[in-house]
Design a protein around this motif. Structure first.
Motif, PDB file in Angstrom:
ATOM      1  N   MET A  46       0.833  -1.211   0.000  1.00 26.07           N
ATOM      2  CA  MET A  46       0.000   0.000   0.000  1.00 26.07           C
ATOM      3  C   MET A  46       0.863   1.255   0.000  1.00 26.07           C
ATOM      4  SD  MET A  46      -3.364  -0.798   2.379  1.00 26.07           S
ATOM      5  CE  MET A  46      -2.465  -1.002   3.907  1.00 26.07           C
ATOM      6  N   TYR A  88      -6.846   3.111   5.324  1.00 27.92           N
ATOM      7  CA  TYR A  88      -5.616   3.679   4.736  1.00 27.92           C
ATOM      8  C   TYR A  88      -6.011   4.690   3.658  1.00 27.92           C
ATOM      9  CZ  TYR A  88      -1.235   3.869   2.067  1.00 27.92           C
ATOM     10  OH  TYR A  88      -0.098   4.283   1.416  1.00 27.92           O
ATOM     11  N   THR A 108      -1.281  -4.973  -6.002  1.00 24.96           N
ATOM     12  CA  THR A 108      -2.613  -4.970  -5.402  1.00 24.96           C
ATOM     13  C   THR A 108      -3.241  -6.359  -5.451  1.00 24.96           C
ATOM     14  OG1 THR A 108      -3.505  -4.266  -7.560  1.00 24.96           O
ATOM     15  CG2 THR A 108      -3.000  -2.547  -5.955  1.00 24.96           C
ATOM     16  N   TYR A 143      -8.258   2.680   1.183  1.00 27.28           N
ATOM     17  CA  TYR A 143      -8.497   1.249   1.373  1.00 27.28           C
ATOM     18  C   TYR A 143      -9.188   1.050   2.720  1.00 27.28           C
ATOM     19  CZ  TYR A 143      -5.029   0.326  -2.316  1.00 27.28           C
ATOM     20  OH  TYR A 143      -4.345   0.274  -3.500  1.00 27.28           O
TER      21      TYR A 143
END
Length: 575
Positions: free
Chosen positions: A475, A507, A540, A567
């Motif tokens: 991430m 996030y 991802t 996210y």
């Protein structure tokens, strides 16, 4: 059979070796640069040491207007290997000596020790000359000592050649191992497989089976067995088709016999029925044509069914091969991420360790000077006070840099072990997230981005910590590479909370975000917005698999183009 223009084994080998060559080049250049900076620091320290050696005699010579003695001292300094140039000026800024490779100095007098880099690869250490008399001090001039990069390269030449030679030998050995392994395990079996398939004879399928010399039960062995089973099925279908043709021939023969009997029966009729006989004959011909068309249609349908069955078998085998290749690429992506982490941590650890070595060397030199003064019985209170002050500063510098190196190594050790292990253990989530961020610090050194973490104290989860490390690494690196690449002061926010028996991770970054079309394909394998610029499209996809499989959780992405990416991850407290 068409000739293969690009060998799969060569293409794969080229990519693997290219990555290794780049990593080896980066590491070797970093080691050479470290050697250069360490040698330069040693030379600077030696220049500072020379100041204490000749400054008193040079100051007295200038004070006494003994310029010849000052010139002799400059000649003596020029004889030293580390000196490329010497400049001595009196209190009016007039040059008493200007020898070797030097540069112009500012007109004002130098009041403290200054280290400067000059054009042409030289650098100089400047300091004032202070004469003390009856408790008074007088500024009588200044001195600048010059050294150059050529002297530095002369000192590290052997080390540089050793580093380059070591990299070349390791690279050559690795290339030999890869070439041999690819040839034995992939290239030769594929060539043999291609050759035997190209010799397929449709009229003699039983002699077209594959016979490969493969000892291991790998994918090529499975392909050989499946291909031979397909040949056996083809032989069975040919036998059934031959039996069907025989039955059809018998039926035609019986039909012909029946037609002959019918013609004989019709011949016995009267002439008045001749027209009817002609009509019946015409209908019979049409029936024969229809029978032939029907037979041809049945044969075509059988052939189509055989082809469809063959295509389905080939498609199933291709899907299995693609799945295996996908799993191997995902594992390679994880190892590549760990390799990048190793390179960044190694570069950051070199700096505090190098500073620590320089500080220890300086402290050793000051201890030797103190010991010599003690043995010569010239030790004074001022000398002892200066030593204690310098020793205290040096010790603080040494401890600070060693603690910095220890923190980097500790963070990297834990994260690296977790990324290569699938063991389940209790993890303090807040501390572990900070360790992951600490291990990624080298990637943010040249940026002004900030990371904010809000997580409850003592939030302990039971899971494989490698999954946590890989998820947060992917991430953060995705934000750095894709979202914040065109922004100077980006911000990443990580909020962690506990809801019942679930951990919720929110996030967010304030980067450029994703379009609706790209957001729908965000977790697809091999999808990337950096195609052709280093993006693999697996980051991802790995995140999605780790959250849903390793952590038994859920992940959702949301974004508005130009307003960043978010996210939301949910997984059980005890995954």
């Amino acid at each position: 059979m068409a000739k293969v223009k690009t060998s799969l084994s060569k293409k794969l080998l080229t990519r693997v070796l290219s990555v290794y060559f780049i990593l080896t080049l980066i590491v070797t250049v970093g080691q050479i640069l470290t050697e250069y900076l360490n040698a330069k620091n040693h030379i600077q320290s030696e220049l500072q040491t020379l100041k204490n050696t000749f400054s008193v005699s040079l100051t007295r010579a200038i004070w006494e207007l003994n310029n010849e003695q000052a010139v002799d001292i400059s000649n003596g300094l020029m004889a030293l290997p580390i000196i490329e140039g010497v400049q001595i000026r009196d209190e009016n800024g007039e040059y008493i000596a200007n020898k070797g490779r030097t540069s112009s100095l500012p007109e004002e007098m130098i009041t403290s020790g200054i280290m400067r880099d000059h054009p042409g690869g030289t650098f100089g250490y400047s300091f004032p000359l202070i004469f003390e008399f009856s408790g008074r001090t007088s500024h009588v001039g200044d001195v600048t000592l010059y050294s150059s990069a050529n002297i530095i390269f002369g000192r590290i030449e052997v080390g540089v050649f050793f580093l380059i030679g070591n990299a070349i030998i390791k690279t050559a050995f690795l290339v030999f191992l890869f070439l041999n392994a690819f040839r034995q395990m992939l290239t030769d079996p594929l060539e043999e497989l291609t050759q035997q398939i190209s010799e397929f004879d449709v009229n003699r399928p039983e002699s077209s089976k594959l016979h490969l010399h493969i000892e291991d039960d790998n994918e090529l062995k499975v392909l050989q067995v499946s291909y031979n089973e397909l040949i056996d099925d083809l032989i069975d279908y040919k036998q059934k088709l031959r039996a069907t043709r025989n039955e059809l021939t018998d039926a035609n023969r019986r039909l012909d016999d029946q037609n002959i009997m019918l013609e004989q029966e019709v011949a016995k009729k009267t002439a008045s029925l001749s027209k009817i006989m002609l009509d019946l004959e015409q209908q019979k011909d049409e029936l024969i044509v229809n029978q032939r068309e029907l037979r041809q249609e049945n044969e075509n349908r059988q052939y189509i069914e055989d082809e469809l069955r063959k295509r389905n078998t080939e498609l199933a085998e291709s899907m299995e091969t693609v799945k295996i290749a996908k799993d191997q690429l995902i594992e390679s992506e994880r190892m590549a991420s760990l390799g990048g982490l190793v390179a960044g941590i190694a570069h950051d650890v070199n700096t505090p360790i190098g500073v620590g070595v320089t500080a220890a060397s300086f402290l050793q030199e000051r201890i030797n000077n103190l010991q010599n003064a003690y043995e010569d019985k010239t030790l004074t209170g001022k000398t002892m006070s200066n030593f204690l002050s310098e020793a205290n500063q040096t010790t603080e510098l040494l401890l600070g840099n060693l603690n910095r190196a220890s923190e980097l190594i500790s963070s990297f050790k834990q994260v690296a072990v977790d990324q290569t292990s699938e063991a389940v253990r209790d993890v303090d989530l807040k501390l572990y997230i900070h360790e992951v961020i600490q291990s990624l610090a080298p990637n943010f050194k040249k940026t002004s981005h900030s990371i904010s973490v809000n997580c409850p104290e003592n939030l302990v989860v039971k899971c494989a910590p490698g999954a946590i490390a890989q998820i947060f690494t992917n991430m953060i690196m995705n934000s750095l590479i894709h979202g914040l690449d065109e922004k100077e002061n980006g911000k990443i926010t990580i909020n962690v909370s506990q809801q019942d028996d679930e951990v919720v991770v929110e996030y967010a970054d304030d980067g450029k975000g994703l379009s609706e079309e790209n957001l729908d394909r965000h977790f697809d394998a091999f999808f990337t917005t950096k195609r052709g610029k280093g993006g693999s499209g697996l980051g991802t996809h790995i995140m999605y698999n780790l959250v849903t499989q390793a952590l038994d959780g859920k992940i959702r992405a949301s974004s508005v183009e130009g307003e960043g990416l978010k996210y939301e991850i949910r997984f059980p407290l005890h995954a």
